[in-house]
Motif scaffolding. Structure first.
Motif, PDB file in Angstrom:
ATOM      1  N   UNK A 160       0.856  -1.177   0.000  1.00 24.63           N
ATOM      2  CA  UNK A 160       0.000   0.000   0.000  1.00 24.63           C
ATOM      3  C   UNK A 160       0.891   1.225   0.000  1.00 24.63           C
ATOM      4  N   UNK A 161       0.674   2.107  -0.940  1.00 24.37           N
ATOM      5  CA  UNK A 161       1.361   3.391  -0.991  1.00 24.37           C
ATOM      6  C   UNK A 161       0.309   4.417  -0.596  1.00 24.37           C
ATOM      7  N   UNK A 162       0.541   5.142   0.497  1.00 23.66           N
ATOM      8  CA  UNK A 162      -0.466   6.071   1.006  1.00 23.66           C
ATOM      9  C   UNK A 162       0.151   7.422   1.314  1.00 23.66           C
ATOM     10  N   UNK A 197       0.971  14.645  10.473  1.00 24.43           N
ATOM     11  CA  UNK A 197       0.078  13.636   9.878  1.00 24.43           C
ATOM     12  C   UNK A 197       0.860  12.365   9.551  1.00 24.43           C
ATOM     13  N   UNK A 198       2.068  12.537   9.032  1.00 25.36           N
ATOM     14  CA  UNK A 198       2.915  11.385   8.707  1.00 25.36           C
ATOM     15  C   UNK A 198       3.292  10.641   9.986  1.00 25.36           C
ATOM     16  N   UNK A 199       3.667  11.370  11.016  1.00 24.31           N
ATOM     17  CA  UNK A 199       4.025  10.748  12.299  1.00 24.31           C
ATOM     18  C   UNK A 199       2.854   9.953  12.857  1.00 24.31           C
ATOM     19  N   UNK A 200       1.655  10.528  12.828  1.00 23.87           N
ATOM     20  CA  UNK A 200       0.466   9.809  13.315  1.00 23.87           C
ATOM     21  C   UNK A 200       0.204   8.552  12.496  1.00 23.87           C
ATOM     22  N   UNK A 201       0.379   8.647  11.184  1.00 23.46           N
ATOM     23  CA  UNK A 201       0.161   7.486  10.318  1.00 23.46           C
ATOM     24  C   UNK A 201       1.166   6.382  10.625  1.00 23.46           C
ATOM     25  N   UNK A 202       2.423   6.744  10.763  1.00 24.11           N
ATOM     26  CA  UNK A 202       3.461   5.740  11.035  1.00 24.11           C
ATOM     27  C   UNK A 202       3.242   5.093  12.397  1.00 24.11           C
ATOM     28  N   UNK A 223       9.044   4.959   4.940  1.00 19.69           N
ATOM     29  CA  UNK A 223       8.617   6.338   4.732  1.00 19.69           C
ATOM     30  C   UNK A 223       9.479   6.936   3.633  1.00 19.69           C
ATOM     31  N   UNK A 224       8.840   7.537   2.647  1.00 16.78           N
ATOM     32  CA  UNK A 224       9.541   8.241   1.581  1.00 16.78           C
ATOM     33  C   UNK A 224       9.229   9.733   1.721  1.00 16.78           C
ATOM     34  N   UNK A 225       9.885  10.581   0.963  1.00 18.21           N
ATOM     35  CA  UNK A 225       9.589  12.012   1.085  1.00 18.21           C
ATOM     36  C   UNK A 225       8.147  12.389   0.724  1.00 18.21           C
ATOM     37  N   UNK A 226       7.469  11.554  -0.058  1.00 18.25           N
ATOM     38  CA  UNK A 226       6.126  11.926  -0.514  1.00 18.25           C
ATOM     39  C   UNK A 226       5.018  10.974  -0.109  1.00 18.25           C
ATOM     40  N   UNK A 244       3.516   0.511   2.794  1.00 16.23           N
ATOM     41  CA  UNK A 244       3.241  -0.458   3.846  1.00 16.23           C
ATOM     42  C   UNK A 244       3.025  -1.823   3.209  1.00 16.23           C
ATOM     43  N   UNK A 245       3.581  -2.839   3.839  1.00 15.33           N
ATOM     44  CA  UNK A 245       3.486  -4.206   3.344  1.00 15.33           C
ATOM     45  C   UNK A 245       2.618  -5.014   4.304  1.00 15.33           C
TER      46      UNK A 245
END
Length: 99
Positions: free
Chosen positions: A4-6, A21-26, A38-41, A45-46
């Motif tokens: 999944x690329x999100x 938002x990225x921190x909460x997602x991770x 995590x990528x820059x954009x 997730x596997x």
């Protein structure tokens, strides 16, 4: 294994930054013990397909509840059925071809 690329894009905030938002997602992904990068954009997730749908939903709902007036969630699912593969294998395939 499906990937999944999100990415989450909050709209209507006072800041152009969305690292929170990225921190909460991770954090959500880590709690589910899923392999991720995590990528820059975006975040990749596997996991099995049901896990990926659920974590995408959880990430989206968390972003909505965190306060922005609008959330744009982009997802892409890569689900290969003809052979077993994973994130590392796909990256290694490209990097080995470049050598």
């Amino acid at each position: 294994m499906p990937l999944l690329d999100i990415s989450i894009i909050p709209v209507g905030t006072d800041s152009t930054s969305f690292s929170s938002e990225v921190i909460n997602a991770v954090r959500k992904v880590k709690r589910k013990d899923l392999h991720y990068d995590v990528t820059p954009t975006s975040t990749i997730i596997e996991g099995d397909l049901e896990q990926l749908w659920q974590v995408a939903k959880d990430i989206h709902q968390e972003a909505i509840s965190s306060g922005p007036n609008r959330i744009i969630t982009n997802i892409c699912i890569d689900y290969r059925k003809d052979k077993k593969t994973d994130m590392n294998h796909q990256i290694d395939t490209v990097e080995n071809a470049l050598d």
